[in-house]
Design an enzyme around this catalytic site. Sequence first.
Site, PDB file in Angstrom:
ATOM      1  N   GLU A   1      60.884  44.972  40.273  1.00 13.63           N
ATOM      2  CA  GLU A   1      61.193  45.078  41.705  1.00 13.63           C
ATOM      3  C   GLU A   1      61.766  43.767  42.242  1.00 13.63           C
ATOM      4  O   GLU A   1      62.782  43.734  42.930  1.00 13.63           O
ATOM      5  CB  GLU A   1      59.918  45.403  42.513  1.00 13.63           C
ATOM      6  CG  GLU A   1      59.306  46.748  42.223  1.00 13.63           C
ATOM      7  CD  GLU A   1      58.174  46.668  41.205  1.00 13.63           C
ATOM      8  OE1 GLU A   1      58.300  45.888  40.229  1.00 13.63           O
ATOM      9  OE2 GLU A   1      57.189  47.401  41.365  1.00 13.63           O
TER      10      GLU A   1
ATOM     11  N   GLU B   1      42.374  45.170  42.104  1.00 12.85           N
ATOM     12  CA  GLU B   1      43.040  44.800  40.851  1.00 12.85           C
ATOM     13  C   GLU B   1      42.052  44.019  39.957  1.00 12.85           C
ATOM     14  O   GLU B   1      42.117  44.098  38.739  1.00 12.85           O
ATOM     15  CB  GLU B   1      44.291  43.956  41.137  1.00 12.85           C
ATOM     16  CG  GLU B   1      45.251  43.881  39.953  1.00 12.85           C
ATOM     17  CD  GLU B   1      46.647  43.418  40.331  1.00 12.85           C
ATOM     18  OE1 GLU B   1      47.514  44.263  40.613  1.00 12.85           O
ATOM     19  OE2 GLU B   1      46.882  42.191  40.362  1.00 12.85           O
TER      20      GLU B   1
ATOM     21  N   HIS C   1      39.668  53.484  67.075  1.00 15.00           N
ATOM     22  CA  HIS C   1      40.328  54.695  67.575  1.00 15.00           C
ATOM     23  C   HIS C   1      40.979  55.493  66.463  1.00 15.00           C
ATOM     24  O   HIS C   1      41.767  56.393  66.732  1.00 15.00           O
ATOM     25  CB  HIS C   1      41.351  54.318  68.652  1.00 15.00           C
ATOM     26  CG  HIS C   1      40.710  53.649  69.824  1.00 15.00           C
ATOM     27  ND1 HIS C   1      40.266  54.344  70.935  1.00 15.00           N
ATOM     28  CD2 HIS C   1      40.382  52.355  70.041  1.00 15.00           C
ATOM     29  CE1 HIS C   1      39.717  53.486  71.783  1.00 15.00           C
ATOM     30  NE2 HIS C   1      39.769  52.279  71.270  1.00 15.00           N
TER      31      HIS C   1
ATOM     32  N   GLY D   1      47.973  36.119  39.316  1.00 16.47           N
ATOM     33  CA  GLY D   1      48.881  36.530  40.399  1.00 16.47           C
ATOM     34  C   GLY D   1      48.177  36.689  41.729  1.00 16.47           C
ATOM     35  O   GLY D   1      48.640  36.189  42.761  1.00 16.47           O
ATOM     36  N   ARG D   2      47.035  37.358  41.722  1.00 19.62           N
ATOM     37  CA  ARG D   2      46.359  37.637  43.004  1.00 19.62           C
ATOM     38  C   ARG D   2      45.626  36.422  43.562  1.00 19.62           C
ATOM     39  O   ARG D   2      45.042  36.486  44.639  1.00 19.62           O
ATOM     40  CB  ARG D   2      45.434  38.840  42.875  1.00 19.62           C
ATOM     41  CG  ARG D   2      44.463  38.796  41.720  1.00 19.62           C
ATOM     42  CD  ARG D   2      43.868  40.176  41.473  1.00 19.62           C
ATOM     43  NE  ARG D   2      43.068  40.250  40.265  1.00 19.62           N
ATOM     44  CZ  ARG D   2      43.545  40.489  39.050  1.00 19.62           C
ATOM     45  NH1 ARG D   2      44.846  40.634  38.874  1.00 19.62           N
ATOM     46  NH2 ARG D   2      42.742  40.583  38.015  1.00 19.62           N
TER      47      ARG D   2
ATOM     48  N   LYS E   1      54.517  51.266  34.676  1.00 20.04           N
ATOM     49  CA  LYS E   1      55.746  50.467  34.522  1.00 20.04           C
ATOM     50  C   LYS E   1      56.517  50.937  33.291  1.00 20.04           C
ATOM     51  O   LYS E   1      57.728  51.131  33.325  1.00 20.04           O
ATOM     52  CB  LYS E   1      55.382  48.993  34.306  1.00 20.04           C
ATOM     53  CG  LYS E   1      55.052  48.211  35.538  1.00 20.04           C
ATOM     54  CD  LYS E   1      55.073  46.721  35.147  1.00 20.04           C
ATOM     55  CE  LYS E   1      54.135  45.888  35.969  1.00 20.04           C
ATOM     56  NZ  LYS E   1      53.943  44.537  35.463  1.00 20.04           N
TER      57      LYS E   1
ATOM     58  N   LYS F   1      55.666  35.029  39.300  1.00 23.01           N
ATOM     59  CA  LYS F   1      55.019  34.251  38.233  1.00 23.01           C
ATOM     60  C   LYS F   1      55.790  34.415  36.922  1.00 23.01           C
ATOM     61  O   LYS F   1      56.116  33.449  36.257  1.00 23.01           O
ATOM     62  CB  LYS F   1      53.573  34.725  38.077  1.00 23.01           C
ATOM     63  CG  LYS F   1      52.800  33.995  37.024  1.00 23.01           C
ATOM     64  CD  LYS F   1      51.346  34.434  37.004  1.00 23.01           C
ATOM     65  CE  LYS F   1      50.650  33.846  35.786  1.00 23.01           C
ATOM     66  NZ  LYS F   1      49.262  34.261  35.674  1.00 23.01           N
TER      67      LYS F   1
HETATM   68  O1  F6P Z   1      50.679  44.240  40.162  1.00 23.65           O
HETATM   69  C1  F6P Z   1      50.676  43.594  38.942  1.00 23.65           C
HETATM   70  C2  F6P Z   1      51.088  42.153  39.049  1.00 23.65           C
HETATM   71  O2  F6P Z   1      51.104  41.632  37.754  1.00 23.65           O
HETATM   72  C3  F6P Z   1      50.206  41.312  39.960  1.00 23.65           C
HETATM   73  O3  F6P Z   1      49.045  40.870  39.385  1.00 23.65           O
HETATM   74  C4  F6P Z   1      51.141  40.245  40.360  1.00 23.65           C
HETATM   75  O4  F6P Z   1      50.665  39.601  41.484  1.00 23.65           O
HETATM   76  C5  F6P Z   1      52.400  41.028  40.613  1.00 23.65           C
HETATM   77  O5  F6P Z   1      52.394  42.023  39.603  1.00 23.65           O
HETATM   78  C6  F6P Z   1      53.682  40.261  40.632  1.00 23.65           C
HETATM   79  O6  F6P Z   1      53.972  39.604  39.422  1.00 23.65           O
HETATM   80  P1  F6P Z   1      55.009  38.420  39.356  1.00 23.65           P
HETATM   81  O7  F6P Z   1      54.543  37.338  40.244  1.00 23.65           O
HETATM   82  O8  F6P Z   1      55.043  38.020  37.924  1.00 23.65           O
HETATM   83  O9  F6P Z   1      56.344  38.952  39.814  1.00 23.65           O
END
Ligand code: F6P
Length: 547
Positions: A212, A352, A383, A266-267, A511, A206
């Site tokens: 990462e 979250e 199990h 995001g979620r 972060k 987003k």
């Molecule tokens: O984990 C935090 C967060 O902001 C989530 O809400 C989001 O889905 C994820 O990081 C990834 O963010 P982006 O889509 O901006 O890379």
Amino acid sequence: MSALTQSTAWQALEAHHREIKPLHMRDLFEQDPERFEKFSERSTGLLLDYSKNRITEETMKLLSNLADECGVLKARDRMFAGEHINMTEDRAVFHVALRNRSERPMMVDGRDVMPDVRDVLNKMRRFTQDVRSGTWRGVTGRHIKTVVNIGIGGSDLGVIMALQSLRSYQRDDLSPRFISNVDSSHLVETLRNLDPETTLFIVASKTFTTQETMLNATSARSWLVKRLGSGAVSKHFVAVSTNEEKVADFGIDTDYMFPFWDWVGGRYSTWSAIGLAIALVIGMDKFEEMLEGAHAMDEHFRTSPIEHNMPVIMALLGVWYSNFFGWSTHAVLPYDQYLTRFPQYLQQVDMESNGKRVDLEGRPVDYSTGPIVFGHAGTNAQHSFFQLLHQGSWKCSMDFIGVANNHHPLREHQTILLSNFLAQTKALMRGKTEDEVRAELKAEGLSDEKIDLVAPHKTFPGNKPTNSIILPLVTPFTIGQLLALYEHKIFVQGILWNINSFDQWGVELGKELASEIKPKLMGEVPIMDEDSSTAGLIHYMKRLKKE
Ligand code: F6P
């Protein structure tokens, strides 16, 4: 004390809880053969049976009063009206627009967003058709065979879960892979044996700033460029983002950037262009069927009264156990192998959203909010951790998700799977009394001494609450319904708890600190101003690295 815990509805529930606590569901079922009819709801083929809960009609009435007093329906209407209900980020929460299949306009800030939503869906359709038909080819002219989604959190979990769930809709010649963890092993193992000529990367972020994802995308680009040259990037990299500038900076042709908007959290973004990998792998028609399923649940949520509204009922039951019984753990147990990733996906959506410690006014809450969510697919889960569910001292509420039909009807597999599903919820509800155990052991011919020794260990208290959610079959439509059901349940709980379910500041501190620690680990700056544990660990790791 907070306004919530002082409210009339809350106080009434506290008093009622004292009456309900000693009751056993076994007796409630014996006294009332109509429980299933009274405590179940259906919507477009999906059934929620909540009769195996520690409730009476009075409980549901009092819980409905709570929903009423907390303004759940008003809050729901504000979400559907595109109001900026995410107050800390001053944004609308409008993922329902992404799956709006009606002609109704969906307004945010005085503007109908549906034309933009439809434009992106059309762009996704054209692109997926091109890739799936072989019109879009890699730089050497070969068809795309693997789609690698690079993203994390909401830009990863929903896509993996949906593709895992809908695996039977996948073609043999086009398969997905995923890179999310910044651990290089994830990237290396995902790319192992991949042919760059037939690989398409989707960088899904987003913000297009997530550390990462950006590092993984950079390493994946180097992998590709090393093998096919820099001219290959435009044929093998596309992006999904809200940040056009950063996408261009990365070197991706913005004609192949699939946009979405800041009103998509995001979620909740699986429904947006973040779902591009889903559309590529199972086809755009199937992706749109998923949207249809979610829309059907949105309509149920938007139009049903509190007492027949599935997400509201599930939310209220969650509050009943968290806040009145004091059980802040919730298990989600799908009885379908395709749904194995569902609990993990749900962890982000729930934890979250509702893992919050202050209310909308910024005051620390004096009641528990979002539960710990965990789960795994049955029968495997039986199990591993079911022992604790049946006889442990830790209590939790549970959702069992059952699927009537299987994509692979093979011998008696499905019947056994469903028998286990039904047996578990029955066992958790009824339990087995010590008298029943003793009678059984006696019939087996055990001595009184042996019976005294073993009977307490074989006794099941029961009275453990479960919801049963039944789908006809795992399809794009039913997956859409299921996800939307939980999204709205979580939304309602946030309203009841008076918290902001739509931000996630809790992920920020770690972060920030990680970027301060990185140069210290690299030896670029001295290890000062660190607590002794962090400093000690940095020194220790650096020493190990040298050895
Ligand atoms: O984990 C935090 C967060 O902001 C989530 O809400 C989001 O889905 C994820 O990081 C990834 O963010 P982006 O889509 O901006 O890379």
